[in-house]
Write a protein that holds these residues in place. Sequence first.
Motif, short mmCIF file in Angstrom:
data_model
loop_
_atom_site.label_atom_id
_atom_site.label_comp_id
_atom_site.label_asym_id
_atom_site.label_seq_id
_atom_site.Cartn_x
_atom_site.Cartn_y
_atom_site.Cartn_z
N GLU A 189 11.36 15.75 -4.61
CA GLU A 189 10.69 16.96 -5.07
C GLU A 189 10.90 17.19 -6.57
OE1 GLU A 189 10.08 20.24 -2.09
OE2 GLU A 189 12.04 19.52 -1.40
N SER A 190 10.75 16.09 -7.31
CA SER A 190 10.84 16.16 -8.76
C SER A 190 10.07 14.98 -9.34
CB SER A 190 12.30 16.13 -9.22
OG SER A 190 12.92 14.90 -8.86
N GLU A 191 9.96 14.96 -10.67
CA GLU A 191 9.25 13.88 -11.34
C GLU A 191 10.25 12.95 -12.04
OE1 GLU A 191 6.22 13.39 -10.82
OE2 GLU A 191 5.65 15.32 -9.94
N PRO A 192 9.95 11.67 -12.09
CA PRO A 192 10.89 10.71 -12.68
C PRO A 192 10.86 10.72 -14.21
CG PRO A 192 8.93 9.58 -11.97
CD PRO A 192 8.77 11.01 -11.52
N LEU A 193 11.87 10.06 -14.78
CA LEU A 193 12.00 9.98 -16.23
C LEU A 193 11.50 8.65 -16.79
CD1 LEU A 193 15.64 11.40 -16.45
CD2 LEU A 193 13.47 12.67 -16.63
N ARG A 194 11.77 7.57 -16.06
CA ARG A 194 11.42 6.23 -16.56
C ARG A 194 11.27 5.28 -15.38
NH1 ARG A 194 17.03 3.45 -18.66
NH2 ARG A 194 18.33 4.12 -16.89
N ALA A 195 10.73 4.09 -15.65
CA ALA A 195 10.48 3.13 -14.58
C ALA A 195 10.53 1.71 -15.13
CB ALA A 195 9.13 3.41 -13.94
N VAL A 196 10.86 0.77 -14.25
CA VAL A 196 10.89 -0.64 -14.63
C VAL A 196 10.34 -1.45 -13.46
CG1 VAL A 196 13.26 -1.05 -13.80
CG2 VAL A 196 12.30 -2.49 -15.63
N ALA A 197 9.63 -2.54 -13.76
CA ALA A 197 8.99 -3.31 -12.69
C ALA A 197 9.01 -4.79 -13.00
CB ALA A 197 7.54 -2.85 -12.51
N LEU A 198 9.10 -5.58 -11.93
CA LEU A 198 8.93 -7.03 -11.99
C LEU A 198 7.66 -7.34 -11.21
CD1 LEU A 198 10.18 -9.80 -12.78
CD2 LEU A 198 11.29 -9.79 -10.53
N ILE A 199 6.69 -7.96 -11.86
CA ILE A 199 5.37 -8.16 -11.28
C ILE A 199 5.05 -9.65 -11.18
CG2 ILE A 199 2.89 -7.78 -11.57
CD1 ILE A 199 3.52 -5.13 -12.91
N ASP A 200 4.67 -10.08 -9.98
CA ASP A 200 4.20 -11.45 -9.76
C ASP A 200 2.70 -11.39 -9.48
OD1 ASP A 200 4.27 -14.29 -9.10
OD2 ASP A 200 3.99 -13.63 -7.02
N ARG A 201 1.93 -12.20 -10.24
CA ARG A 201 0.47 -12.15 -10.12
C ARG A 201 -0.07 -13.39 -9.42
NH1 ARG A 201 -1.90 -8.04 -12.69
NH2 ARG A 201 -0.59 -6.84 -14.14
N ASP A 202 -1.13 -13.18 -8.65
CA ASP A 202 -1.80 -14.28 -7.99
C ASP A 202 -2.44 -15.18 -9.05
OD1 ASP A 202 -4.46 -15.51 -6.85
OD2 ASP A 202 -3.18 -15.08 -5.11
N PRO A 203 -2.22 -16.50 -9.00
CA PRO A 203 -2.74 -17.38 -10.06
C PRO A 203 -4.27 -17.46 -10.09
CG PRO A 203 -1.80 -18.66 -8.24
CD PRO A 203 -1.45 -17.23 -8.00
N ASP A 204 -4.91 -17.16 -8.98
CA ASP A 204 -6.37 -17.21 -8.94
C ASP A 204 -7.01 -15.86 -9.23
OD1 ASP A 204 -6.36 -19.96 -8.16
OD2 ASP A 204 -5.87 -19.32 -6.11
N PHE A 205 -6.53 -14.81 -8.56
CA PHE A 205 -7.14 -13.49 -8.70
C PHE A 205 -6.64 -12.73 -9.93
CE2 PHE A 205 -6.73 -13.72 -3.83
CZ PHE A 205 -7.88 -14.48 -3.72
N GLN A 206 -5.41 -13.03 -10.37
CA GLN A 206 -4.74 -12.32 -11.46
C GLN A 206 -4.39 -10.88 -11.10
OE1 GLN A 206 -3.53 -13.87 -14.25
NE2 GLN A 206 -4.24 -15.64 -13.04
N THR A 207 -4.45 -10.55 -9.83
CA THR A 207 -3.96 -9.25 -9.38
C THR A 207 -2.46 -9.33 -9.15
OG1 THR A 207 -4.52 -9.92 -7.12
CG2 THR A 207 -6.09 -8.48 -8.28
N ASP A 208 -1.79 -8.18 -9.22
CA ASP A 208 -0.36 -8.12 -8.92
C ASP A 208 -0.19 -8.22 -7.41
OD1 ASP A 208 -1.71 -5.52 -9.57
OD2 ASP A 208 -0.03 -4.68 -8.45
N ARG A 209 0.37 -9.35 -6.94
CA ARG A 209 0.49 -9.56 -5.50
C ARG A 209 1.84 -9.12 -4.95
NH1 ARG A 209 0.53 -16.20 -5.16
NH2 ARG A 209 2.34 -16.58 -6.51
N THR A 210 2.88 -9.14 -5.76
CA THR A 210 4.19 -8.63 -5.35
C THR A 210 4.81 -7.88 -6.52
OG1 THR A 210 4.53 -10.48 -3.82
CG2 THR A 210 6.48 -9.21 -4.45
N VAL A 211 5.25 -6.67 -6.25
CA VAL A 211 5.86 -5.83 -7.28
C VAL A 211 7.15 -5.24 -6.74
CG1 VAL A 211 5.58 -3.82 -8.78
CG2 VAL A 211 3.58 -5.22 -8.20
#
Length: 332
Positions: A189-211
């Motif tokens: 019930e509050s808003e965050p301050l910051r965020a960090v992510a590790l993103i793996d993209r599909d080699p064909d679609f270039q969409t983020d497939r696992t985050v």
Amino acid sequence: MKKVNWGILSTAKIGREKVIPAMQKGQWSHIGAIASRSLAQAQKVAREMGIAKAYGSYDELFADPDIEAIYNPLPNDQHVAMTLAAARAGKHVLCEKPFAMNARQAEELREVAGKVHIMEAFMVRFHPQWLRSRELVRSGALGELRTVQAFFSYFNRQPDNIRNLPEVGGGALYDIGCYAIVAGRFLFESEPLRAVALIDRDPDFQTDRTVTAIVDFGDGRRLDFTVSTQSVPYQRVQAIGTKKRLELEIPFNAPLGGATRIFVDDASAPGGASAVAETLSPCDMYALQGDAFSQAVRGEIDLPYGLDDAISNMRILDALYQSGSSGRWENV
């Protein structure tokens, strides 16, 4: 009590299979019309679903004086433009998630803020298992809530599926990561301050497939989650406090019309053996969502979630995508 008369924007699968049938059973909602860019398709779905009016363009639906509210399940890149067009026509709008392609785009809807109701369609927030879980957090039953953990995945490598098309807003974060973010915001019930992510993209679609991401809510509180469009289907949410752990068994795709369970575990026995299950009554969360929005249109209740809420969720998504590129923590 007069039901709110709804128009459905497009014949999208989620509308046909989930939202329309649910709202047709609602106490406050009536589906009065459906529109498609193909009149024949709109007429076909209208016949099949018992909807009185069918239109061959979205503008015709917006111009219908009998329609009070619009449900917008169009592809992600069309959410803001069509929501804005409906709102300019004086219609209230329930828009599917994610609300926009980014927070800056979502800000365009401030033009109509205060004139009509606009809400992002996170149906999970109306499900009794989510409401009961938040009630337990608020009561202090878990002690101090420290961590919310979420996992949500499915497997889809269909080249023509919109979830695999980056230009229309495909990818794991947009499609299901937004739910994990909502889980954290809902329970803290509050808003965050910051965020960090590790993103793996599909080699064909270039969409983020696992985050995999960490979202920092300050004071030692964090949401950590993994979402994937190319993993075995699985979902869980856990809320971990200083005294007990709470687990939602099927948090995101709860069976419509079926019972659900949450578990509370004080860890007095290993392996979850001390977890106590609580069964929540059967419901259809799409019907509950539609009725809540309709009640707000009628002035019976305040709008549960509005434009500011949707923009806040988009800012977190923006920060995570930016972090995936920069490799750093990004402020929300």
